[in-house]
Design an enzyme around this catalytic site. Structure first.
Site: not given
Lengths: 265, 319
Positions: B87, B60-61, B280, B142, B258, B208, B145, B180
């Protein structure tokens, strides 16, 4: 925790969009606790894409051997509509048992159960589980729904020998009021050791308020949209009470059953 | 989706082909990684997935400080997909290293930390912390996001901002650096070229796609954040197209992401030019999806008489 294919044993319509589903499962569910839930595939994907969370209505055992679990659900959208069409023999991907269930504490004798609509689902399992420990004559179930058709499991509760108070919004059965009216009255005259509740968030907010006013401990089982049920997606965040600090609680990991005072309603 | 009762990790076929791939200096036992934000910190899945069957675990980020994330509702299902606006709720990089990395250390699978900051300085500081951790194999930046108000995608939609950020991070990170990318851009190849020029070791895509859903009865957005990131098979054709475009634009390993649910989905990305893939949303639907995909890739290589994944990367035939 098990990820498996469960076979549909039966899937019976109960009228008014309610269904009673039974799945044969592995032994992983022999230790399932009241209030725990599962993530269930409702149809072959990718639409609908996600599994749906359902609380365990009861465990199915035959001759002492674990056979499966029962789920009580109401058709509310496309996913549950598809689940309603599953046939005997269909195999559905099932993940569980998940989450934290109701917590039983020594000394609980007088127990009130409050169930709004489909919120009755986990409370049958709970009452069956705690029945040997409670004072049946002093305990009670408060069932509420929009109309008579929404009052499920009346016979099951009655058979267990506890008083059942019925309330409907339209007056078609029992008192025409919310279940919180007789619950509040009962708490005022004979406060219980604990209230266990499951139902719509508005109802749970009222029940939590009643419990707080009468200084009664209260556990609520809540719903949230979730994708995984495992604590990975973090989609099921809910606001905690001040004591939780700045963090959200997560229904799948911290719940779905919470001490009512831990939540910010 | 196929599952066996109780879902044991599927055993590879007897004479299993070599699934190893290389992402810069990093060698993966197979090309199947978990996508950040869909596999927790790894431990959440340990009862369900043999973590040593994965190519890599992308956690996880992480941000410098713990992040609370967005208010609920945070997710909503959409046709063949889901919108999320979590978030970037996370425990923070230090808590990750202290409380979650110990479990991952026992797992012989490369751990990749996905990093998120609101400023270049934050990203660089994160990179410094990660670089000092021997048990972290690589970092994924990242810059894509869509669910945070500052940072995140702001760096990923502008080639100059992306280049500057990668330059700052590169100075602090000796480990492999994966960037990413966001699909929410006019020309993703421009961003890809910019980060490649600043020394990225690999590019992962796509994050996304920004989306929105409305409850028409209440006229309210379905997400408290109003908009969210669309994932799942709904976005797969867009992702495959973007991987194909980026593969033609840069000479770096690409990690395709994706809506991958099956081995056939993963193969589309590989044939389009991806050396590896990340799985994912499928982790939410079927926790064993990653290992089923590994199994399916091996079976495909065997069936087509291919020696390994590199024989397939970018081998798209003419229409």
């Amino acid at each position: 925790m098990s990820n498996e294919l469960a076979r549909v044993q039966w899937n019976r319509p109960l009228g008014a969009g309610y269904h009673h589903l039974c799945l044969s499962t592995s032994e992983a569910y022999a230790g399932a606790r009241p209030g725990q839930f599962v993530m269930l595939e409702v149809a072959q994907g990718p639409a609908p894409l996600l599994r749906r969370p359902f609380s365990i209505h009861r465990r199915l055992a035959e001759g002492g051997a674990h056979r499966g679990i029962e789920i009580l659900f109401k058709v509310v959208g496309d996913g549950t509509a598809r689940l309603a069409r599953r046939d005997v023999g269909d195999r559905l991907a099932l993940l569980g048992p998940l989450g934290r269930g109701f917590v039983w504490r020594d000394g609980y004798r007088r127990v009130y159960l409050a169930a709004g609509g489909i919120g009755v689902a986990p409370l049958v399992f709970l009452l069956e589980d705690i029945l040997p420990q409670i004072d049946r004559e002093a305990s009670a179930v408060f069932l509420g729904g929009r109309g008579q058709q929404d009052l499920l499991c009346r016979e099951e509760f009655t058979r267990m020998g506890v008083a059942v108070h019925l309330t409907t919004d339209d007056g078609s059965c029992g008192q025409q009021c919310f279940l919180t009216d007789p619950l509040e009255a009962a708490c005022a005259t004979k406060p219980p050791d604990v209230i266990f509740a499951c139902g719509p968030m508005e109802m749970l907010r009222c029940v939590a308020g009643i419990a707080a006013r009468h200084k009664v401990s209260c556990q609520v089982s809540i719903e949230a949209r979730m994708a995984c049920g495992l604590g990975a997606c973090l989609g099921c965040a809910v606001e905690g009470a001040a004591e939780a600090g700045d963090k959200y609680l997560h229904v799948c990991m911290d719940g779905p059953v919470f001490e009512a005072h831990r939540l910010r309603f | 989706m196929t599952l066996e009762p109780t879902c044991p990790p599927p055993a590879p076929p007897a004479a299993s082909p070599d699934l190893h791939v290389r992402i810069g200096s990093l060698t993966l036992r197979n090309p199947v990684m978990t996508a950040s934000g869909t596999f927790g910190y790894g431990g959440e899945f340990r009862d369900l997935v043999d973590l040593e069957g994965l190519g890599a675990i992308v956690v996880k980020g992480l941000s410098l400080k713990p992040a609370r994330g967005n208010p609920p509702p945070r997710i909503v299902e959409t046709p063949c997909g889901m919108l999320n606006a979590i978030g970037l709720e996370n425990i923070g990089v230090e808590a990750f290293i202290r409380t979650r990395l110990p479990l991952l250390r026992k797992v012989a699978t490369p751990v990749v930390t996905n990093l998120y900051g609101t400023t270049e300085e934050e990203y660089a500081a994160l990179a410094g912390i990660i670089d000092a951790e021997a048990d972290i194999a690589a970092a994924e930046l990242n810059i894509s996001c869509p669910n945070v108000t500052c940072g995140g995608m702001a760096f990923g939609v502008n080639a100059q901002a992306a280049a500057s950020l990668v330059r700052s991070v590169r100075r602090r990170l000796t480990k492999p650096l994966i960037v990413k990318l966001s699909p929410n851009v006019t020309d993703i190849t421009a961003i890809a070229r910019a980060v490649a020029a600043e020394g990225a070791d690999a590019i992962s895509l796509i994050n996304t796609i920004t989306g929105m859903a409305i409850d028409v009865e209440t006229r309210r957005p379905q997400l408290a954040n109003i908009t969210g990131g669309l994932s799942g098979p709904a976005i797969r054709p867009i992702a495959v197209r973007m991987v194909w475009q980026v593969a033609g634009a840069v000479d770096l390993p690409i990690i395709g992401i994706g809506g991958i649910l099956t081995a056939a989905d993963a193969l589309q990305f590989i044939i389009a030019g991806a050396t590896a893939v990340q799985v994912g949303t499928a982790n939410f639907i079927n926790p064993a999806a990653t290992l089923e995909i590994v199994h399916g890739l091996a079976a495909y290589l065997t069936r087509h008489g291919l020696a390994g994944i590199p024989d397939l990367v970018g081998r798209l035939e003419r229409p």
